[in-house]
Design a protein around this motif. Structure first.
Motif, PDB file in Angstrom:
ATOM      1  N   LYS A 266       0.857  -1.191   0.000  1.00  0.00           N
ATOM      2  CA  LYS A 266       0.000   0.000   0.000  1.00  0.00           C
ATOM      3  C   LYS A 266       0.893   1.240   0.000  1.00  0.00           C
ATOM      4  N   PRO A 267       1.472   1.590  -1.151  1.00  0.00           N
ATOM      5  CA  PRO A 267       2.471   2.663  -1.206  1.00  0.00           C
ATOM      6  C   PRO A 267       1.977   4.019  -0.701  1.00  0.00           C
ATOM      7  N   ASP A 268       0.668   4.285  -0.778  1.00  0.00           N
ATOM      8  CA  ASP A 268       0.157   5.589  -0.350  1.00  0.00           C
ATOM      9  C   ASP A 268      -0.389   5.555   1.076  1.00  0.00           C
ATOM     10  N   PHE A 269      -0.049   4.541   1.843  1.00  0.00           N
ATOM     11  CA  PHE A 269      -0.602   4.368   3.186  1.00  0.00           C
ATOM     12  C   PHE A 269      -0.309   5.576   4.081  1.00  0.00           C
ATOM     13  N   TYR A 270       0.882   6.155   3.941  1.00  0.00           N
ATOM     14  CA  TYR A 270       1.291   7.265   4.806  1.00  0.00           C
ATOM     15  C   TYR A 270       1.181   8.619   4.095  1.00  0.00           C
ATOM     16  N   HIS A 271       0.286   8.729   3.125  1.00  0.00           N
ATOM     17  CA  HIS A 271       0.233   9.950   2.317  1.00  0.00           C
ATOM     18  C   HIS A 271      -0.148  11.183   3.134  1.00  0.00           C
ATOM     19  N   ALA A 272      -0.841  10.999   4.266  1.00  0.00           N
ATOM     20  CA  ALA A 272      -1.275  12.138   5.064  1.00  0.00           C
ATOM     21  C   ALA A 272      -0.178  12.666   5.978  1.00  0.00           C
ATOM     22  N   PHE A 273       0.945  11.948   6.073  1.00  0.00           N
ATOM     23  CA  PHE A 273       2.038  12.377   6.943  1.00  0.00           C
ATOM     24  C   PHE A 273       2.914  13.412   6.232  1.00  0.00           C
ATOM     25  N   PRO A 274       3.665  14.232   6.997  1.00  0.00           N
ATOM     26  CA  PRO A 274       4.594  15.191   6.369  1.00  0.00           C
ATOM     27  C   PRO A 274       5.612  14.472   5.499  1.00  0.00           C
ATOM     28  N   SER A 275       6.098  15.153   4.470  1.00  0.00           N
ATOM     29  CA  SER A 275       7.034  14.526   3.528  1.00  0.00           C
ATOM     30  C   SER A 275       8.307  14.050   4.216  1.00  0.00           C
ATOM     31  N   THR A 276       8.757  14.781   5.237  1.00  0.00           N
ATOM     32  CA  THR A 276       9.975  14.356   5.943  1.00  0.00           C
ATOM     33  C   THR A 276       9.754  13.035   6.665  1.00  0.00           C
ATOM     34  N   ALA A 277       8.561  12.853   7.238  1.00  0.00           N
ATOM     35  CA  ALA A 277       8.259  11.600   7.921  1.00  0.00           C
ATOM     36  C   ALA A 277       8.096  10.457   6.925  1.00  0.00           C
ATOM     37  N   GLN A 278       7.612  10.763   5.729  1.00  0.00           N
ATOM     38  CA  GLN A 278       7.393   9.726   4.726  1.00  0.00           C
ATOM     39  C   GLN A 278       8.700   9.084   4.280  1.00  0.00           C
ATOM     40  N   ILE A 279       9.798   9.826   4.345  1.00  0.00           N
ATOM     41  CA  ILE A 279      11.098   9.258   3.958  1.00  0.00           C
ATOM     42  C   ILE A 279      11.399   8.028   4.802  1.00  0.00           C
ATOM     43  N   ILE A 280      11.052   8.088   6.091  1.00  0.00           N
ATOM     44  CA  ILE A 280      11.286   6.955   6.991  1.00  0.00           C
ATOM     45  C   ILE A 280      10.162   5.935   6.875  1.00  0.00           C
ATOM     46  N   LEU A 281       8.914   6.430   6.899  1.00  0.00           N
ATOM     47  CA  LEU A 281       7.765   5.528   6.916  1.00  0.00           C
ATOM     48  C   LEU A 281       7.619   4.742   5.622  1.00  0.00           C
ATOM     49  N   ASP A 282       8.031   5.322   4.502  1.00  0.00           N
ATOM     50  CA  ASP A 282       7.902   4.634   3.216  1.00  0.00           C
ATOM     51  C   ASP A 282       8.979   3.579   2.997  1.00  0.00           C
ATOM     52  N   SER A 283       9.897   3.456   3.935  1.00  0.00           N
ATOM     53  CA  SER A 283      10.902   2.393   3.869  1.00  0.00           C
ATOM     54  C   SER A 283      10.464   1.268   4.789  1.00  0.00           C
ATOM     55  N   GLY A 284      10.001   0.173   4.198  1.00  0.00           N
ATOM     56  CA  GLY A 284       9.570  -0.963   5.005  1.00  0.00           C
ATOM     57  C   GLY A 284      10.690  -1.547   5.835  1.00  0.00           C
ATOM     58  N   ILE A 285      11.924  -1.437   5.340  1.00  0.00           N
ATOM     59  CA  ILE A 285      13.068  -1.962   6.085  1.00  0.00           C
ATOM     60  C   ILE A 285      13.269  -1.164   7.363  1.00  0.00           C
ATOM     61  N   SER A 286      13.202   0.165   7.259  1.00  0.00           N
ATOM     62  CA  SER A 286      13.405   1.021   8.425  1.00  0.00           C
ATOM     63  C   SER A 286      12.308   0.795   9.459  1.00  0.00           C
ATOM     64  N   THR A 287      11.043   0.856   9.020  1.00  0.00           N
ATOM     65  CA  THR A 287       9.940   0.704   9.973  1.00  0.00           C
ATOM     66  C   THR A 287       9.895  -0.711  10.548  1.00  0.00           C
ATOM     67  N   GLY A 288      10.169  -1.710   9.711  1.00  0.00           N
ATOM     68  CA  GLY A 288      10.179  -3.086  10.199  1.00  0.00           C
ATOM     69  C   GLY A 288      11.290  -3.329  11.195  1.00  0.00           C
ATOM     70  N   CYS A 289      12.463  -2.712  10.959  1.00  0.00           N
ATOM     71  CA  CYS A 289      13.594  -2.862  11.879  1.00  0.00           C
ATOM     72  C   CYS A 289      13.274  -2.231  13.225  1.00  0.00           C
ATOM     73  N   VAL A 290      12.746  -1.014  13.202  1.00  0.00           N
ATOM     74  CA  VAL A 290      12.397  -0.330  14.451  1.00  0.00           C
ATOM     75  C   VAL A 290      11.355  -1.143  15.215  1.00  0.00           C
ATOM     76  N   ALA A 291      10.355  -1.651  14.496  1.00  0.00           N
ATOM     77  CA  ALA A 291       9.312  -2.449  15.148  1.00  0.00           C
ATOM     78  C   ALA A 291       9.900  -3.706  15.776  1.00  0.00           C
ATOM     79  N   ALA A 292      10.796  -4.386  15.061  1.00  0.00           N
ATOM     80  CA  ALA A 292      11.388  -5.620  15.579  1.00  0.00           C
ATOM     81  C   ALA A 292      12.227  -5.363  16.822  1.00  0.00           C
ATOM     82  N   VAL A 293      13.032  -4.301  16.795  1.00  0.00           N
ATOM     83  CA  VAL A 293      13.886  -3.977  17.947  1.00  0.00           C
ATOM     84  C   VAL A 293      13.037  -3.633  19.161  1.00  0.00           C
TER      85      VAL A 293
END
Length: 487
Positions: A420-447
């Motif tokens: 769902k590539p547009d899942f975080y479309h309502a967030f600020p563009s700076t936040a989307q850089i992190i949120l749109d990376s499944g690796i980053s969000t998945g890593c943070v969630a796992a840790v």
């Protein structure tokens, strides 16, 4: 038929012992030098085993930025050059930098998806590479400073975390391979045509056949051979473009900051710092594995020195237009298979990488490969990364209810941007850089989930499951049965 027992990996049983000079036989096999011909051919084999992995990230990111074929060739050459420099740091070492083990360093796949997210959220794509380079410099320097402490924090990154992240890396990159398989231009009328998909399928079949029916060196370079054969099959259809090769010079140098001075954006820096954390975790695991293979176990000091080489190499790479560097796991397999443990062999491979980076003609050869051919090989390449993560998860203790939840939720969070590539479309563009990376969000969630379930407030290891959806009542029954056992 039972497998033949393997000869122990001891210096006396080294198959290269007869070819080692008499004065070198007292050295550990890691520190031995081989005869020149064997040194060169063995080093070239390491390059062949990891070449496709080194050139894939710049191809992916360069295509996303919209670089021309000439600029794409330049970016690929820069990645080869910086991979060679990073390999020198890791194998030869300087001061307390470098594990001095037979490690090949190159562009890490972990950074590809976050870099694509940075490209997508950068207003002017001409600024995307400078923003990426600036973020890598900061992440590399911070990682260099943190290396001694990180080597002591490995317990917070168990297989349940690293396996989840590695799996997400492969899954996140598979859509890129699928896009390549459809053709070079999404706006073209023949995009996704049967001809392109057939070409990708034939390349995939060639790679699989080579992996199944060949051995040794040829099996190790199956992806590279598949790219060559796929390109030859594409020639009658005019799908291969030799223009970049004709235009490339024989000798060149990746002049510093070719794409502009680095830019420093907070969200991009945070995203690449997460990638650096993942990369350092992978490198630590690789060092521990390689240390066992070469019979020189990696202690805390070795790990810290290896991480310094990774992070410093990453911080210096953007100077020459390269990306974040990390150890290549496939070359560890090559060391185990050949039992050639000399770090100087791998350093020789680093020399080949530098020379290839200094020759635009050599770097341009990969740009000849049609996108559908890359797509067919990419399915194997990226799928293997995901499979490697699954192998790690097998060792993660998934019979524990806590670990099942960690993997389940982390994978779900990491897959959101893919499905769902547009899942975080309502967030600020700076936040989307992190949120749109499944690796980053998945890593943070796992840790975070690993800390919550396995560290904070005690570890409930008695909560076991026989299946992810096992009813709570059955879990309770299992606990009751355990409690009733005589002690």
């Amino acid at each position: 038929m039972a497998a033949a027992p393997q000869t122990p990996l001891t210096p006396d049983a080294d198959p290269d012992a007869d070819s080692v000079p008499e004065g070198d036989r007292t050295r550990h096999p890691v520190d031995e030098t081989l005869p020149p011909v064997k040194m060169l051919t063995s080093g070239l084999q390491h390059v062949a085993a990891m070449y496709a992995g080194v050139v894939a990230p710049p191809l992916i990111v360069g295509a996303a930025v919209g670089l021309s074929a000439t600029e794409l060739t330049f970016l690929t050459g820069a990645s080869l050059f910086t991979a060679g420099l990073a390999t020198f740091l890791q194998t030869l070492g300087v001061w307390r930098i470098g594990a001095r083990l037979p490690f090949v360093n190159g562009v890490t796949f972990a950074g590809v998806a976050p870099m694509l997210a940075i490209v997508d959220t950068t207003r002017d794509r001409a600024d995307a590479l400078p923003v990426i380079f600036g973020a890598i410099i900061v992440a590399g320097l911070l990682g260099f400073l943190a290396a001694p402490w990180f080597s002591r924090l490995v317990r917070f990154f168990p297989p349940v975390v690293t396996g989840t992240v590695i799996t997400l890396i492969g899954v996140s990159l598979l859509p890129v391979a699928f896009g390549w398989a459809q053709g070079p231009d999404p706006k073209a009328g023949d995009y996704g045509s049967a001809a392109y998909l057939s070409l990708a399928g034939l390349t995939l079949v060639v790679v699989l056949l080579l992996r199944r029916f060949t051995r040794g060196f040829l099996k190790q370079i199956a992806v590279l051979v598949g790219l060559v054969i796929g390109t030859l099959l594409a020639l009658p259809f005019g799908a291969a473009d030799f223009g970049p090769v004709r235009e490339a010079g024989l000798v060149g140098f990746p002049n510093p900051f070719h794409f502009g001075a680095p830019q420093f954006a907070a969200a991009a820096i945070v995203s690449m710092c997460v990638v650096m954390l993942v990369s350092m975790t992978e490198s630590t695991a690789d060092m521990l594995a390689l240390g066992e293979i070469v019979d020189r176990p990696a202690d805390e000091r070795t790990i810290a020195a290896g991480l310094r080489a990774d992070t410093l190499g990453s911080a210096l790479s953007p100077l020459f237009n390269g990306f974040m560097c990390s150890a290549f796991a496939q070359n560890i397999g090559l060391v185990a298979m050949t039992r050639i443990r000399s770090r100087f062999v791998v350093a020789c491979g680093g020399g080949f990488l530098v020379l290839m980076g200094l020759s635009p003609v050599a770097a341009s050869l990969i740009s000849v490969v049609p996108r559908p051919v890359l797509g067919g090989a990419g399915i194997v390449l990226f799928g293997s990364v995901a499979a490697s993560g699954i192998q790690t998860l097998v060792k993660a203790g998934l019979e524990k209810d806590n670990n099942v939840l960690i993997v389940a939720v982390s994978l779900a969070v990491g897959i959101i941007p893919i499905t769902k590539p547009d899942f975080y479309h309502a967030f600020p563009s700076t936040a989307q850089i992190i949120l749109d990376s499944g690796i980053s969000t998945g890593c943070v969630a796992a840790v975070v989930l690993n800390l919550v379930f396995n560290h904070i407030g005690g570890n409930r290891d008695d909560d076991t499951v026989t299946a992810p959806m096992e009813p709570v009542g059955e879990i309770s029954g299992t606990r009751a049965a355990k409690a009733a056992r005589p002690r």
